[in-house]
Design a protein around this motif. Structure first.
Motif, short mmCIF file in Angstrom:
data_model
loop_
_atom_site.label_atom_id
_atom_site.label_comp_id
_atom_site.label_asym_id
_atom_site.label_seq_id
_atom_site.Cartn_x
_atom_site.Cartn_y
_atom_site.Cartn_z
N ASN A 89 -14.58 52.54 -27.38
CA ASN A 89 -13.81 51.79 -25.59
C ASN A 89 -12.81 52.47 -25.47
N PHE A 99 -3.72 49.21 -26.00
CA PHE A 99 -4.61 49.48 -27.70
C PHE A 99 -5.48 49.53 -27.18
N GLY A 159 -3.07 37.47 -21.22
CA GLY A 159 -1.83 36.19 -21.29
C GLY A 159 -2.09 35.67 -20.87
N THR A 191 -6.62 35.45 -18.15
CA THR A 191 -7.93 35.00 -18.32
C THR A 191 -7.27 33.57 -18.52
N VAL A 212 -15.34 33.45 -18.59
CA VAL A 212 -15.52 34.19 -17.19
C VAL A 212 -15.00 35.68 -17.17
N LEU A 265 -18.39 43.93 -20.78
CA LEU A 265 -17.02 44.46 -21.79
C LEU A 265 -18.38 45.74 -21.80
N ARG A 297 -18.77 49.67 -23.55
CA ARG A 297 -18.25 50.83 -24.62
C ARG A 297 -19.15 51.72 -24.29
N LEU A 340 -21.22 39.16 -20.18
CA LEU A 340 -21.56 38.05 -21.32
C LEU A 340 -21.50 36.76 -20.76
N PHE A 374 -15.00 35.65 -26.73
CA PHE A 374 -13.63 36.15 -26.20
C PHE A 374 -13.66 37.29 -27.30
N GLY A 375 -14.64 38.06 -26.90
CA GLY A 375 -15.62 39.27 -27.65
C GLY A 375 -15.91 39.22 -28.81
N GLN A 414 -12.19 41.54 -30.52
CA GLN A 414 -12.28 40.44 -30.79
C GLN A 414 -10.40 40.05 -30.00
N CYS A 415 -10.53 39.05 -28.75
CA CYS A 415 -9.50 38.36 -28.27
C CYS A 415 -8.40 38.28 -29.72
N GLY A 454 -5.72 36.74 -28.85
CA GLY A 454 -4.71 35.70 -27.93
C GLY A 454 -5.45 34.79 -27.75
N ALA A 503 -4.94 31.24 -26.32
CA ALA A 503 -5.54 30.71 -24.91
C ALA A 503 -6.24 28.86 -25.65
N MET A 520 -5.86 25.15 -24.02
CA MET A 520 -7.09 24.76 -23.21
C MET A 520 -7.56 23.14 -23.64
C1 HEM Z 1 -9.57 31.80 -21.95
C2 HEM Z 1 -8.90 32.99 -21.89
C3 HEM Z 1 -8.79 34.50 -22.54
C4 HEM Z 1 -10.43 34.76 -22.79
C5 HEM Z 1 -11.71 35.01 -22.21
C6 HEM Z 1 -10.06 36.76 -23.12
C7 HEM Z 1 -10.98 37.16 -23.60
C8 HEM Z 1 -10.61 38.73 -23.99
C9 HEM Z 1 -12.10 39.57 -24.57
C10 HEM Z 1 -13.01 38.92 -23.99
C11 HEM Z 1 -11.40 41.00 -25.12
C12 HEM Z 1 -12.54 41.86 -25.95
C13 HEM Z 1 -11.60 43.28 -25.05
C14 HEM Z 1 -13.03 43.94 -25.25
O1 HEM Z 1 -13.61 43.32 -26.86
O2 HEM Z 1 -13.31 45.28 -24.55
C15 HEM Z 1 -10.36 40.18 -25.55
C16 HEM Z 1 -9.33 41.38 -26.00
C17 HEM Z 1 -8.16 40.62 -25.15
N1 HEM Z 1 -7.74 39.44 -25.68
FE1 HEM Z 1 -7.91 37.83 -24.65
N2 HEM Z 1 -8.78 36.24 -23.87
C18 HEM Z 1 -8.07 35.58 -23.61
C19 HEM Z 1 -6.90 34.73 -23.56
C20 HEM Z 1 -6.06 36.12 -23.87
C21 HEM Z 1 -4.75 35.97 -24.58
C22 HEM Z 1 -4.21 33.71 -23.58
C23 HEM Z 1 -3.85 36.75 -24.70
C24 HEM Z 1 -2.38 36.86 -24.86
C25 HEM Z 1 -1.69 37.28 -26.13
C26 HEM Z 1 -4.96 37.72 -25.02
C27 HEM Z 1 -4.79 38.84 -24.92
C28 HEM Z 1 -5.81 39.75 -25.43
C29 HEM Z 1 -5.32 41.35 -26.19
C30 HEM Z 1 -4.59 41.35 -26.60
C31 HEM Z 1 -6.64 41.85 -26.13
C32 HEM Z 1 -7.56 43.29 -26.83
C33 HEM Z 1 -7.50 43.31 -28.22
C34 HEM Z 1 -7.61 44.70 -29.04
O3 HEM Z 1 -8.50 45.90 -27.93
O4 HEM Z 1 -7.45 44.51 -29.95
N3 HEM Z 1 -6.10 36.96 -24.69
N4 HEM Z 1 -9.52 38.96 -24.91
#
Ligand code: HEM
Length: 400
Positions: free
Chosen positions: A65, A92, A239, A242, A284, A289, A291, A314, A342-343, A348-349, A351, A355, A359
């Protein structure tokens, strides 16, 4: 093993119907779940539309990534090498292990199911306050600025320790960043401004510690203030945009499908499933994504060569008929468990539990407070976020 003949076809983006991904992508999946596609800079990469292939790639350490290895499949958004040097430290999501692990593990304890349970009463209070304000205002209202955007925005601000009063600045910057039509120089300027804002905040917190996530990272003493600012930036954008779009688009989808709306409103026992199904159905993170292969890897009979980029679509993956029966139907009663909204894998997400909590509280509360909730304009007049990295509605006029 066969290798597809490269064709100069770029990612189809135009949707025929607002809640369904482009039909052309569906035709591509029928041809092959792993298929050639031309990227924004002319790179001949791949697009993955099959669930099993996407899940395998996300779990495979032979796919990276790191932005310097990635090509962008999105028209208007090539990755410029000069911007990579200005990437915030601590960002990160664009790192591979072990560098990625070092940052992520400092945060995992903050986002567990248990920690999120503790936040639920406060989330419910924030939701109720916004519903009260809507009621006081009276119909019609635009649900985006009154409900969908402020709730996740306020929750993440309180968690991080970011003053909500500063929202105009960070919401403007993150909207510019996520708009694929923003000229690249302006997008970089928005990123620089957001980083400067968070850096100032972290420096201020170093002398006036609070009881919040950023203060916790400062007192742990393992990271520089610039690294903490970069992590804060990632959390702030991820945060609120999304979840905000899930709340806006999810309400739109339910208002277009009254039978499903009734399930969400009247059956508390099915809320958990219902939220997973909305995540699957709406996907959404609609462009997907990316890679890059670090070595030659064979997936679904195709040889992806070292250096080639792969886009995991996705919306297509989450509607793969091999994985979900009747995938184009929104059915809140089905088990949508295992969707990739959420990946998957190490990124994988982080948060996702937050979330989900938002919801699960917000959708039923909205629908119960206003049992007669309806669109205040015909559905075709609701402006969709086609050009944004996160799909959703720009505005959602509702009445009750
Ligand atoms: C419905 C809401 C959300 C959706 C659809 C969503 C979706 C995603 C997806 C698809 C990824 C994977 C990205 C990848 O593999 O390249 C991701 C990563 C991430 N999300 Fe969410 N997200 C949501 C809510 C949140 C919230 C509330 C937070 C707050 C803290 C958050 C923080 C992160 C972070 C920090 C990553 C990176 C994780 C990593 O690289 O280890 N997300 N999210």
């Amino acid at each position: 093993m066969t290798e597809a003949i490269p064709r100069r076809e770029t990612l189809p983006i135009t949707r025929e119907r607002p809640l369904d991904p482009p039909d052309e992508l569906g035709r591509w999946r029928e041809e092959a779940t792993v298929r050639r596609m031309t990227y924004a800079d002319g790179h001949e990469g791949w697009v993955v539309t099959g669930y099993a292939a996407a899940r395998a790639i996300l779990a495979d350490p032979r796919f990276s990534n790191r932005p310097e290895l990635l090509h962008s499949p999105f028209p208007n958004r090539p990755i410029r090498r000069e911007d990579l040097e200005r990437m915030p430290p601590g960002f990160f999501i664009r790192m591979d292990p072990p560098e990625h692990t070092r940052y992520r593990k400092l945060l995992t304890g903050q986002f567990t199911v248990r920690r999120m349970k503790l936040l639920e009463p406060r989330i419910a209070e924030i939701v109720a306050d916004h519903l009260d304000a809507m009621e006081r205002h009276g119909p019609p209202v635009d649900l985006v600025p009154t409900f969908a955007l402020p709730i996740p925005s306020l929750v993440i601000c309180e968690l991080l320790g970011v003053p909500y009063g500063d929202r105009e600045r960070f919401q403007r910057d993150s909207a510019a960043l996520l708009n694929l039509e923003t000229p690249l120089d302006d997008a970089q300027a928005a990123l620089d401004d957001l980083f400067a804002y968070l850096h100032e905040l972290v420096l201020r917190k170093s002398t006036e510690q609070g009881d919040d996530l950023l203060s916790g990272l400062i007192s742990a003493g393992e990271l520089t203030d610039r690294e903490i600012a970069g992590m804060g930036l990632l959390l702030l954008i991820a945060g609120h945009e999304t979840t905000a779009n899930m709340l806006g688009l999810g309400t739109f989808a339910l208002l277009c499908d009254p039978a499903q709306l009734t399930v969400m409103r009247d059956d508390p026992g099915s809320v958990e499933n219902a939220v997973e199904e909305l995540m699957r159905y709406l996907s959404v993170v609609h462009l997907g994504l990316i890679r890059a292969a670090l070595e030659d890897v064979e997936i679904d009979g195709r040889l992806i060569r070292a250096g080639e980029s792969v886009l995991l679509s996705l919306p297509l993956v989450n509607r793969d008929p091999e994985r979900f029966a009747d995938p184009t139907v929104l059915d809140l009663a089905r088990s949508a468990h295992g969707h990739l909204g959420f990946g998957h894998g190490v990124h994988q997400c982080l948060g996702q539990q937050l979330a989900r909590a938002e919801m699960r509280i917000a959708f039923p509360a909205l629908l119960r407070r206003f049992p007669g909730l309806r669109l205040a304009v015909p559905p075709e007049e609701v402006p969709m976020r086609a050009a944004m990295a996160i799909y959703g509605v720009h505005r959602l006029p509702v009445a009750w």
